[in-house]
Design an enzyme around this catalytic site. Structure first.
Site, PDB file in Angstrom:
ATOM      1  N   GLY A  31       0.458  -1.250   0.456  1.00  0.00           N
ATOM      2  CA  GLY A  31       0.231  -0.080  -0.149  1.00  0.00           C
ATOM      3  C   GLY A  31       0.692   1.385   0.223  1.00  0.00           C
ATOM      4  O   GLY A  31       1.550   1.210  -0.594  1.00  0.00           O
ATOM      5  N   ALA A  32       0.198   2.847   0.449  1.00  0.00           N
ATOM      6  CA  ALA A  32       0.601   3.666   0.788  1.00  0.00           C
ATOM      7  C   ALA A  32       1.713   3.844  -1.222  1.00  0.00           C
ATOM      8  O   ALA A  32       2.303   4.000  -1.334  1.00  0.00           O
ATOM      9  CB  ALA A  32       2.139   4.053   1.120  1.00  0.00           C
ATOM     10  N   LEU A  33       0.279   3.665  -1.751  1.00  0.00           N
ATOM     11  CA  LEU A  33       1.201   4.114  -3.658  1.00  0.00           C
ATOM     12  C   LEU A  33       1.172   4.993  -4.124  1.00  0.00           C
ATOM     13  O   LEU A  33       0.790   6.005  -4.124  1.00  0.00           O
ATOM     14  CB  LEU A  33       0.196   3.247  -4.395  1.00  0.00           C
ATOM     15  CG  LEU A  33      -1.259   1.972  -4.198  1.00  0.00           C
ATOM     16  CD1 LEU A  33      -2.209   1.263  -4.978  1.00  0.00           C
ATOM     17  CD2 LEU A  33      -0.158   0.979  -3.853  1.00  0.00           C
ATOM     18  N   HIS A  34       2.496   4.903  -5.187  1.00  0.00           N
ATOM     19  CA  HIS A  34       3.061   5.790  -5.964  1.00  0.00           C
ATOM     20  C   HIS A  34       2.983   5.327  -7.243  1.00  0.00           C
ATOM     21  O   HIS A  34       2.521   4.784  -7.617  1.00  0.00           O
ATOM     22  CB  HIS A  34       4.148   6.271  -4.838  1.00  0.00           C
ATOM     23  CG  HIS A  34       5.415   5.744  -4.799  1.00  0.00           C
ATOM     24  ND1 HIS A  34       6.065   4.169  -5.920  1.00  0.00           N
ATOM     25  CD2 HIS A  34       5.498   5.241  -3.896  1.00  0.00           C
ATOM     26  CE1 HIS A  34       6.504   4.115  -5.627  1.00  0.00           C
ATOM     27  NE2 HIS A  34       7.209   4.148  -4.148  1.00  0.00           N
ATOM     28  N   HIS A  37       4.813   2.060  -8.385  1.00  0.00           N
ATOM     29  CA  HIS A  37       3.779   0.807  -8.076  1.00  0.00           C
ATOM     30  C   HIS A  37       3.027   0.615  -9.134  1.00  0.00           C
ATOM     31  O   HIS A  37       2.211  -0.360  -9.826  1.00  0.00           O
ATOM     32  CB  HIS A  37       2.698   0.861  -6.713  1.00  0.00           C
ATOM     33  CG  HIS A  37       3.125   1.396  -5.421  1.00  0.00           C
ATOM     34  ND1 HIS A  37       3.608   2.459  -4.426  1.00  0.00           N
ATOM     35  CD2 HIS A  37       3.981   0.186  -4.733  1.00  0.00           C
ATOM     36  CE1 HIS A  37       4.539   1.700  -3.370  1.00  0.00           C
ATOM     37  NE2 HIS A  37       4.596   0.675  -3.636  1.00  0.00           N
ATOM     38  N   ASP A 150      13.605  -2.162  -5.200  1.00  0.00           N
ATOM     39  CA  ASP A 150      14.102  -3.444  -4.432  1.00  0.00           C
ATOM     40  C   ASP A 150      14.572  -4.721  -4.898  1.00  0.00           C
ATOM     41  O   ASP A 150      14.099  -5.876  -4.642  1.00  0.00           O
ATOM     42  CB  ASP A 150      12.541  -4.086  -3.261  1.00  0.00           C
ATOM     43  CG  ASP A 150      12.168  -2.999  -3.132  1.00  0.00           C
ATOM     44  OD1 ASP A 150      13.167  -1.594  -2.047  1.00  0.00           O
ATOM     45  OD2 ASP A 150      11.236  -2.660  -3.067  1.00  0.00           O
ATOM     46  N   GLN A 153      15.627  -7.945  -2.931  1.00  0.00           N
ATOM     47  CA  GLN A 153      14.168  -8.284  -2.631  1.00  0.00           C
ATOM     48  C   GLN A 153      14.013  -9.098  -4.110  1.00  0.00           C
ATOM     49  O   GLN A 153      13.044 -10.485  -3.670  1.00  0.00           O
ATOM     50  CB  GLN A 153      13.165  -7.257  -2.106  1.00  0.00           C
ATOM     51  CG  GLN A 153      11.581  -8.209  -2.569  1.00  0.00           C
ATOM     52  CD  GLN A 153      11.087  -7.247  -2.187  1.00  0.00           C
ATOM     53  OE1 GLN A 153      10.429  -6.496  -0.338  1.00  0.00           O
ATOM     54  NE2 GLN A 153      10.034  -6.635  -2.571  1.00  0.00           N
ATOM     55  N   SER A 189       9.674   6.145  -3.352  1.00  0.00           N
ATOM     56  CA  SER A 189       9.622   5.222  -2.789  1.00  0.00           C
ATOM     57  C   SER A 189       7.927   5.501  -1.638  1.00  0.00           C
ATOM     58  O   SER A 189       8.312   7.112  -1.105  1.00  0.00           O
ATOM     59  CB  SER A 189      10.586   4.958  -1.606  1.00  0.00           C
ATOM     60  OG  SER A 189      10.927   4.377   0.065  1.00  0.00           O
ATOM     61  N   SER A 190       7.800   4.983  -0.941  1.00  0.00           N
ATOM     62  CA  SER A 190       6.406   5.213  -0.290  1.00  0.00           C
ATOM     63  C   SER A 190       7.432   5.789   1.573  1.00  0.00           C
ATOM     64  O   SER A 190       6.759   6.556   1.803  1.00  0.00           O
ATOM     65  CB  SER A 190       5.491   3.669   0.765  1.00  0.00           C
ATOM     66  OG  SER A 190       5.320   3.304  -0.282  1.00  0.00           O
TER      67      SER A 190
END
Length: 288
Positions: A31-34, A37, A150, A153, A189-190
């Site tokens: 979430g906290a999309l930008h 995303h 990331d 990741q 980045s969030s």
């Protein structure tokens, strides 16, 4: 767009989605999309017939003293953004749905998870691998899309998929999407929202120093001295001592002490104020 918050709802919605055929692309998020995303969603729409996204702030990838409680949660706003981008189904489980009472299983990926952020955040990538394995099993997508920002990741998830012989998605169907950057080069980045105005202005030194370092490395400058000089530039710009400034093999993430013919990656993590920023860029043959 449908929204599912329980496994039964998710399975029913996925069955209906697949009834008419076509491929399913999956975009997992916290979430906290930008725009970063949303670039994943757009790539998934290009490659697949249906797009499923998830929003889940995964507690098992946060360590002691990290920002789990402060991590931004804005489900309604995020859902509206996903719907506007053509997402067919949003999977938004509760913590209890993902980790029911008695949950006792963890996925650990050795090697690629050991250094870099893995060294600075013990247990982080176990949490990432576990939740992504669960999400893959729940959604069973044909393709999954992750941001290259990331990068470690992404390497962990690909290794997990390869080692566990995952079929949905197969390792070759885990797609890395290039990092989206702001006008001054800072990776979206969030966590950027945590930066004060002065910190945000100073943070532009990170991508600038990385680009200068890549030019030096590709010109044949010694790796150790060049990386050390980059760390000094970041400190002069207002960053704390970097967690790492590393040249690594692009596939294995093994540190390199010389730039060879194989694709490499410059990876950096450093704090400015209370915010830890990470970034990476291609070096050598992988560079466009």
């Amino acid at each position: 767009m449908q929204t599912a918050s329980t496994l039964d709802m998710l399975r029913t919605a996925l069955a209906a989605l697949r009834e008419g055929g076509g491929t399913v692309g999956f975009v997992p998020t916290m979430g906290a999309l930008h725009e970063g995303h949303l670039s994943l969603v757009r790539r998934a729409r290009e490659d697949c017939d249906h797009v499923v996204a998830s929003i889940f702030v995964n507690p098992t990838q946060f360590g002691e003293g990290e920002d789990l409680d402060a991590y931004p949660r804005q489900l309604a706003e995020d859902a509206a953004m996903l719907e506007a981008e053509g997402v067919a189904l949003l999977w938004a489980p509760t913590v209890e749905a993902m980790y029911p009472a008695g949950f006792a299983t963890s996925v650990s990926v050795a090697g690629v998870s050991a250094g870099l952020c893995g060294a600075a955040r013990p247990g982080h990538f176990d949490g990432v691998a576990t939740v992504v394995a669960k999400l893959f099993n729940q959604v069973r997508p044909d393709r999954a899309f992750f941001g290259e920002k990331d990068y470690q990741q992404l390497a962990v998830i690909r290794t997990m998929a390869r080692d566990l012989d995952l079929a949905c998605p197969q390792v070759d169907s885990i797609i890395g999407v290039p990092t989206v950057r702001e006008a001054d080069g800072l990776a979206l980045s969030s966590r950027n929202r945590y930066l004060s105005a002065d910190e945000r202005a100073a943070a532009a030194a990170l991508p600038a120093a990385m680009r200068e370092t890549i030019v030096a490395l590709e010109s044949g400058e010694p790796v150790a001295a060049t990386l050390a000089a980059m760390g000094e530039r970041l400190i002069a710009a207002g960053f704390d001592q970097p967690d790492y400034v590393t040249l690594a093999d692009a596939d294995t993430l093994a540190p390199l002490d010389a730039l060879g013919s194989a694709p490499a990656r410059l990876l950096v993590a450093a704090r400015i104020g209370g915010t830890r920023l990470i970034d990476n860029m291609a070096v050598g043959p992988a560079r466009a």
